[in-house]
Design a protein around this motif. Structure first.
Motif, PDB file in Angstrom:
ATOM      1  N   PHE A 182     -23.874  -4.603 -16.534  1.00 44.92           N
ATOM      2  CA  PHE A 182     -23.638  -4.204 -17.922  1.00 44.92           C
ATOM      3  C   PHE A 182     -23.080  -5.367 -18.731  1.00 44.92           C
ATOM      4  O   PHE A 182     -22.393  -6.253 -18.210  1.00 44.92           O
ATOM      5  N   THR A 183     -23.345  -5.332 -20.032  1.00 41.36           N
ATOM      6  CA  THR A 183     -22.644  -6.188 -20.982  1.00 41.36           C
ATOM      7  C   THR A 183     -21.316  -5.528 -21.346  1.00 41.36           C
ATOM      8  O   THR A 183     -21.022  -4.402 -20.937  1.00 41.36           O
ATOM      9  N   LEU A 184     -20.499  -6.212 -22.143  1.00 44.29           N
ATOM     10  CA  LEU A 184     -19.244  -5.614 -22.604  1.00 44.29           C
ATOM     11  C   LEU A 184     -19.496  -4.346 -23.420  1.00 44.29           C
ATOM     12  O   LEU A 184     -18.772  -3.348 -23.272  1.00 44.29           O
ATOM     13  N   LEU A 185     -20.508  -4.385 -24.266  1.00 43.29           N
ATOM     14  CA  LEU A 185     -20.815  -3.202 -25.075  1.00 43.29           C
ATOM     15  C   LEU A 185     -21.205  -2.034 -24.182  1.00 43.29           C
ATOM     16  O   LEU A 185     -20.743  -0.898 -24.387  1.00 43.29           O
ATOM     17  N   GLU A 186     -22.039  -2.278 -23.198  1.00 40.33           N
ATOM     18  CA  GLU A 186     -22.451  -1.209 -22.289  1.00 40.33           C
ATOM     19  C   GLU A 186     -21.273  -0.708 -21.455  1.00 40.33           C
ATOM     20  O   GLU A 186     -21.186   0.482 -21.144  1.00 40.33           O
ATOM     21  N   THR A 187     -20.357  -1.623 -21.105  1.00 42.96           N
ATOM     22  CA  THR A 187     -19.146  -1.210 -20.390  1.00 42.96           C
ATOM     23  C   THR A 187     -18.302  -0.287 -21.252  1.00 42.96           C
ATOM     24  O   THR A 187     -17.787   0.734 -20.784  1.00 42.96           O
ATOM     25  N   GLU A 188     -18.166  -0.623 -22.527  1.00 48.49           N
ATOM     26  CA  GLU A 188     -17.426   0.230 -23.453  1.00 48.49           C
ATOM     27  C   GLU A 188     -18.091   1.605 -23.564  1.00 48.49           C
ATOM     28  O   GLU A 188     -17.412   2.641 -23.533  1.00 48.49           O
ATOM     29  N   GLN A 189     -19.409   1.623 -23.688  1.00 47.13           N
ATOM     30  CA  GLN A 189     -20.139   2.895 -23.772  1.00 47.13           C
ATOM     31  C   GLN A 189     -19.978   3.704 -22.494  1.00 47.13           C
ATOM     32  O   GLN A 189     -19.868   4.935 -22.536  1.00 47.13           O
ATOM     33  N   PHE A 190     -19.967   3.017 -21.352  1.00 51.70           N
ATOM     34  CA  PHE A 190     -19.788   3.691 -20.067  1.00 51.70           C
ATOM     35  C   PHE A 190     -18.420   4.370 -20.003  1.00 51.70           C
ATOM     36  O   PHE A 190     -18.297   5.531 -19.609  1.00 51.70           O
ATOM     37  N   PHE A 191     -17.377   3.648 -20.395  1.00 53.89           N
ATOM     38  CA  PHE A 191     -16.030   4.227 -20.387  1.00 53.89           C
ATOM     39  C   PHE A 191     -15.941   5.422 -21.340  1.00 53.89           C
ATOM     40  O   PHE A 191     -15.330   6.452 -21.008  1.00 53.89           O
ATOM     41  N   MET A 192     -16.550   5.309 -22.499  1.00 52.57           N
ATOM     42  CA  MET A 192     -16.535   6.424 -23.444  1.00 52.57           C
ATOM     43  C   MET A 192     -17.236   7.636 -22.850  1.00 52.57           C
ATOM     44  O   MET A 192     -16.760   8.774 -22.992  1.00 52.57           O
ATOM     45  N   ASN A 193     -18.349   7.410 -22.181  1.00 51.12           N
ATOM     46  CA  ASN A 193     -19.090   8.498 -21.556  1.00 51.12           C
ATOM     47  C   ASN A 193     -18.276   9.179 -20.461  1.00 51.12           C
ATOM     48  O   ASN A 193     -18.427  10.376 -20.203  1.00 51.12           O
ATOM     49  N   ARG A 194     -17.402   8.416 -19.805  1.00 47.55           N
ATOM     50  CA  ARG A 194     -16.567   8.961 -18.727  1.00 47.55           C
ATOM     51  C   ARG A 194     -15.197   9.424 -19.236  1.00 47.55           C
ATOM     52  O   ARG A 194     -14.311   9.703 -18.455  1.00 47.55           O
ATOM     53  N   ASN A 195     -15.048   9.480 -20.562  1.00 43.68           N
ATOM     54  CA  ASN A 195     -13.783   9.904 -21.181  1.00 43.68           C
ATOM     55  C   ASN A 195     -12.598   9.028 -20.761  1.00 43.68           C
ATOM     56  O   ASN A 195     -11.473   9.509 -20.585  1.00 43.68           O
ATOM     57  N   ILE A 196     -12.867   7.745 -20.606  1.00 40.94           N
ATOM     58  CA  ILE A 196     -11.819   6.776 -20.300  1.00 40.94           C
ATOM     59  C   ILE A 196     -11.440   6.075 -21.600  1.00 40.94           C
ATOM     60  O   ILE A 196     -12.235   5.316 -22.157  1.00 40.94           O
ATOM     61  N   ASP A 197     -10.263   6.364 -22.105  1.00 38.28           N
ATOM     62  CA  ASP A 197      -9.802   5.838 -23.392  1.00 38.28           C
ATOM     63  C   ASP A 197      -9.148   4.481 -23.164  1.00 38.28           C
ATOM     64  O   ASP A 197      -8.063   4.388 -22.589  1.00 38.28           O
ATOM     65  N   MET A 198      -9.801   3.435 -23.636  1.00 43.53           N
ATOM     66  CA  MET A 198      -9.298   2.090 -23.370  1.00 43.53           C
ATOM     67  C   MET A 198      -9.595   1.178 -24.563  1.00 43.53           C
ATOM     68  O   MET A 198     -10.687   1.223 -25.128  1.00 43.53           O
ATOM     69  N   SER A 199      -8.632   0.369 -24.939  1.00 45.67           N
ATOM     70  CA  SER A 199      -8.831  -0.581 -26.031  1.00 45.67           C
ATOM     71  C   SER A 199      -9.792  -1.676 -25.583  1.00 45.67           C
ATOM     72  O   SER A 199      -9.981  -1.909 -24.386  1.00 45.67           O
ATOM     73  N   ARG A 200     -10.360  -2.373 -26.557  1.00 47.73           N
ATOM     74  CA  ARG A 200     -11.259  -3.475 -26.224  1.00 47.73           C
ATOM     75  C   ARG A 200     -10.521  -4.597 -25.502  1.00 47.73           C
ATOM     76  O   ARG A 200     -11.102  -5.279 -24.655  1.00 47.73           O
ATOM     77  N   TYR A 201      -9.268  -4.781 -25.849  1.00 51.94           N
ATOM     78  CA  TYR A 201      -8.451  -5.787 -25.153  1.00 51.94           C
ATOM     79  C   TYR A 201      -8.401  -5.485 -23.662  1.00 51.94           C
ATOM     80  O   TYR A 201      -8.548  -6.386 -22.824  1.00 51.94           O
ATOM     81  N   ASN A 202      -8.241  -4.227 -23.298  1.00 50.03           N
ATOM     82  CA  ASN A 202      -8.192  -3.849 -21.889  1.00 50.03           C
ATOM     83  C   ASN A 202      -9.581  -3.749 -21.261  1.00 50.03           C
ATOM     84  O   ASN A 202      -9.733  -3.982 -20.061  1.00 50.03           O
ATOM     85  N   ILE A 203     -10.580  -3.403 -22.063  1.00 51.16           N
ATOM     86  CA  ILE A 203     -11.951  -3.387 -21.534  1.00 51.16           C
ATOM     87  C   ILE A 203     -12.346  -4.793 -21.095  1.00 51.16           C
ATOM     88  O   ILE A 203     -12.969  -4.986 -20.045  1.00 51.16           O
ATOM     89  N   ILE A 204     -11.972  -5.789 -21.891  1.00 51.48           N
ATOM     90  CA  ILE A 204     -12.259  -7.176 -21.517  1.00 51.48           C
ATOM     91  C   ILE A 204     -11.564  -7.521 -20.206  1.00 51.48           C
ATOM     92  O   ILE A 204     -12.154  -8.153 -19.314  1.00 51.48           O
ATOM     93  N   GLN A 205     -10.313  -7.085 -20.047  1.00 52.34           N
ATOM     94  CA  GLN A 205      -9.601  -7.364 -18.801  1.00 52.34           C
ATOM     95  C   GLN A 205     -10.253  -6.650 -17.617  1.00 52.34           C
ATOM     96  O   GLN A 205     -10.350  -7.210 -16.514  1.00 52.34           O
ATOM     97  N   ALA A 206     -10.706  -5.423 -17.834  1.00 55.10           N
ATOM     98  CA  ALA A 206     -11.418  -4.711 -16.767  1.00 55.10           C
ATOM     99  C   ALA A 206     -12.687  -5.456 -16.393  1.00 55.10           C
ATOM    100  O   ALA A 206     -13.041  -5.571 -15.207  1.00 55.10           O
ATOM    101  N   TYR A 207     -13.368  -6.010 -17.395  1.00 52.00           N
ATOM    102  CA  TYR A 207     -14.590  -6.768 -17.161  1.00 52.00           C
ATOM    103  C   TYR A 207     -14.289  -8.063 -16.406  1.00 52.00           C
ATOM    104  O   TYR A 207     -15.065  -8.500 -15.560  1.00 52.00           O
ATOM    105  N   MET A 208     -13.163  -8.691 -16.723  1.00 52.87           N
ATOM    106  CA  MET A 208     -12.761  -9.908 -16.012  1.00 52.87           C
ATOM    107  C   MET A 208     -12.649  -9.662 -14.511  1.00 52.87           C
ATOM    108  O   MET A 208     -12.908 -10.558 -13.700  1.00 52.87           O
ATOM    109  N   ILE A 209     -12.257  -8.451 -14.134  1.00 56.57           N
ATOM    110  CA  ILE A 209     -12.001  -8.133 -12.736  1.00 56.57           C
ATOM    111  C   ILE A 209     -13.230  -7.560 -12.048  1.00 56.57           C
ATOM    112  O   ILE A 209     -13.571  -7.944 -10.926  1.00 56.57           O
ATOM    113  N   LEU A 210     -13.933  -6.668 -12.715  1.00 52.90           N
ATOM    114  CA  LEU A 210     -15.018  -5.915 -12.090  1.00 52.90           C
ATOM    115  C   LEU A 210     -16.400  -6.325 -12.565  1.00 52.90           C
ATOM    116  O   LEU A 210     -17.404  -5.886 -11.983  1.00 52.90           O
TER     117      LEU A 210
END
Length: 479
Positions: A182-210
């Motif tokens: 996934f790209t960052l945008l798709e990762t954000e959409q994935f989290f939204m679909n799973r009802n995971i409420d996360m800021s973009r600042y933290n989405i980037i950090q999640a992407y850094m790791i996973l």
């Protein structure tokens, strides 16, 4: 069908092949955990008349025998309606039984046959490829209602034996499809679909790791914070991804030990190494098999190949580009973290802060197209590379992780900085950057050099910020 995040082009292509009205032979490959099986099941599952998955050699802690793989195939035949059959003694017999089953089920409508993790079925001296060739060339290719889909995470096997096959399967594929993270945008959409409420600042950090790996992202608990999730996945006593690194490589590469040697070597230097240096550092002979290893790691999105900027000899470099591997090598192997709540307790400490800087650079390198769009140069041909200059008594050393060398003779010299607040350029840092620009101008004076910043938040305006020709924030990476 469940909501499929992203994958619009892949869905359109699979749908087009399904509706083509002719025999289709489709190969889907890509890094393990990237969502290949999910995509195929969601798009083609309603018309699937046969689905089989090869047995993993790693999950069983030993090499799976031909007999066991054939028994597993027999069970799949029975599961799909073929009763009263004995276990086939060879793959020739197994595929012949599959032909009989499909003949029996044929009512004139589209038949989707899906074989998942195909490379695992090719045990030594099994004759599997010959039988697969016979199945398609002697029977399947003439069945206009057959849509035959194969899938594999062992990209080296898929590339060598199917996609680049020089034998009986040469040119037989009607569609090959690589599934990327996934790209960052798709990762954000994935989290939204799973009802995971996360800021973009933290989405980037999640992407850094996973990285953008759906399987890993799906492990997140919506009721946990980012730090709690990372501790649960990596550092707790029963961490979900506690042995993922070994499992990942052993399940998709026959020579997993050599692949992990290469990954560990590249993990020591962000800009990577040339081929000869990798061979020297790992002790692997730089022969044809070594070349295949590098190609397989590139095809699986673990490694990126590039030519360093200004390299007159065009020597190719290889760099580690998988975020999960970067994180694992640093925290699980180098530091050997054993504290179960490590991430929650040390988020603001220098070890994690310095790692974030490097990890954010890697995220940016995986979103170069988004950076070009933000800079309004998406339509300009360019070559992206890194630069490392070793210092000596007369020359200051420098490392630039991204240079966008454009066809219009402009080079964007990119600095990527991860900070929660506005980024402040100090006098000493501004002087250093201008010395780097001067060095580049002396190297290739026929180009213009634009200092470009990619930051989480805007650059703080001060006496030194005017040296930046263009800047974008991380929101642009979510395009």
């Amino acid at each position: 069908m469940c909501t499929v995040i992203g994958r619009k082009q892949e869905i359109a292509e699979l749908t087009r092949r399904y509706e083509s009205g002719r025999a289709e032979f489709i190969a889907v490959y890509g890094r393990r955990r990237v969502g290949k099986t999910f995509l195929i099941n969601e798009v083609l599952g309603d018309s699937m008349v046969f689905h089989h998955t090869g047995l993993s050699p790693y999950d069983r802690k030993r090499k799976v025998s031909l007999k066991t793989q054939l028994q597993n195939f027999q069970f799949s035949l029975i599961r799909h309606g073929m009763e009263g059959i004995e276990q086939p003694k060879s793959w020739m017999e197994a595929f012949f039984l599959l032909e009989q089953l499909l003949d029996r089920l044929d009512n004139g409508s589209r038949q989707v046959v899906f074989i998942d993790e195909l490379p695992w079925m090719d045990t030594p001296r099994s004759g599997f490829l010959t039988a697969l060739e016979s199945f398609w060339n002697g029977w399947g290719c003439s069945r206009h209602n057959l849509c035959f889909v194969i899938c594999g995470s062992a990209t080296s096997w898929m590339l060598d034996n199917i996609i680049n096959n020089k034998g009986g399967l040469y040119g037989r594929l009607t569609c090959e499809m690589k599934l990327s993270p996934f790209t960052l945008l798709e990762t954000e959409q994935f989290f939204m679909n799973r009802n995971i409420d996360m800021s973009r600042y933290n989405i980037i950090q999640a992407y850094m790791i996973l990285g953008g790996i759906p399987f890993y992202l799906d492990c997140f608990n919506p009721s946990y914070s980012l730090a709690q999730n990372i501790d649960t996945l990596f550092f707790n006593r029963k961490a979900k991804l506690g042995d993922e690194f070994d499992r990942l490589f052993n399940s998709i590469f026959d020579n997993a030990a050599d692949c992990m040697k290469i990954i560990r070597c590249l993990g020591r230097r962000h800009a990577g190494y040339g081929r000869e240096m990798i061979a020297c550092e790992t002790g692997i002979s730089p022969n044809g098999d070594f070349t295949k290893l590098l190609k397989a790691l590139i095809a699986s999105d673990f490694v990126t190949r590039y030519i360093p900027w200004g390299n007159a000899g065009n020597e190719e470099y290889y760099k580690l580009s998988d975020c999960f591997c970067w994180f694992w090598l640093h925290f699980k192997e180098k530091l050997e973290i054993s504290e179960q709540d490590y991430w929650s307790h040390h988020m603001k400490e220098p070890e994690i802060t310095s790692w974030r800087g490097i990890a954010f650079e890697e995220v940016c390198l995986q979103h170069i197209q988004q950076i070009k769009m933000a800079l309004q140069i998406a339509g300009v041909a360019s070559q992206e590379s890194s630069l490392i200059v070793s210092g000596d008594n007369d020359t200051e050393g420098m490392q630039i992780d991204l240079l966008i060398d454009r066809a219009d003779d402009v080079v964007n010299v990119c600095e990527m900085k991860f900070s929660k607040s506005n980024y402040v350029i100090t006098k000493s840092y501004a002087d250093k950057l201008m010395r780097h620009i001067d060095q580049l101008e002396r190297t290739q004076p026929n180009k213009k050099y634009h200092l470009t910043f990619v930051t989480v938040n805007p650059i703080e305006r001060n006496a030194y910020s005017d040296i930046v020709k263009s800047s974008i924030t991380s929101d642009e990476l979510f395009r």
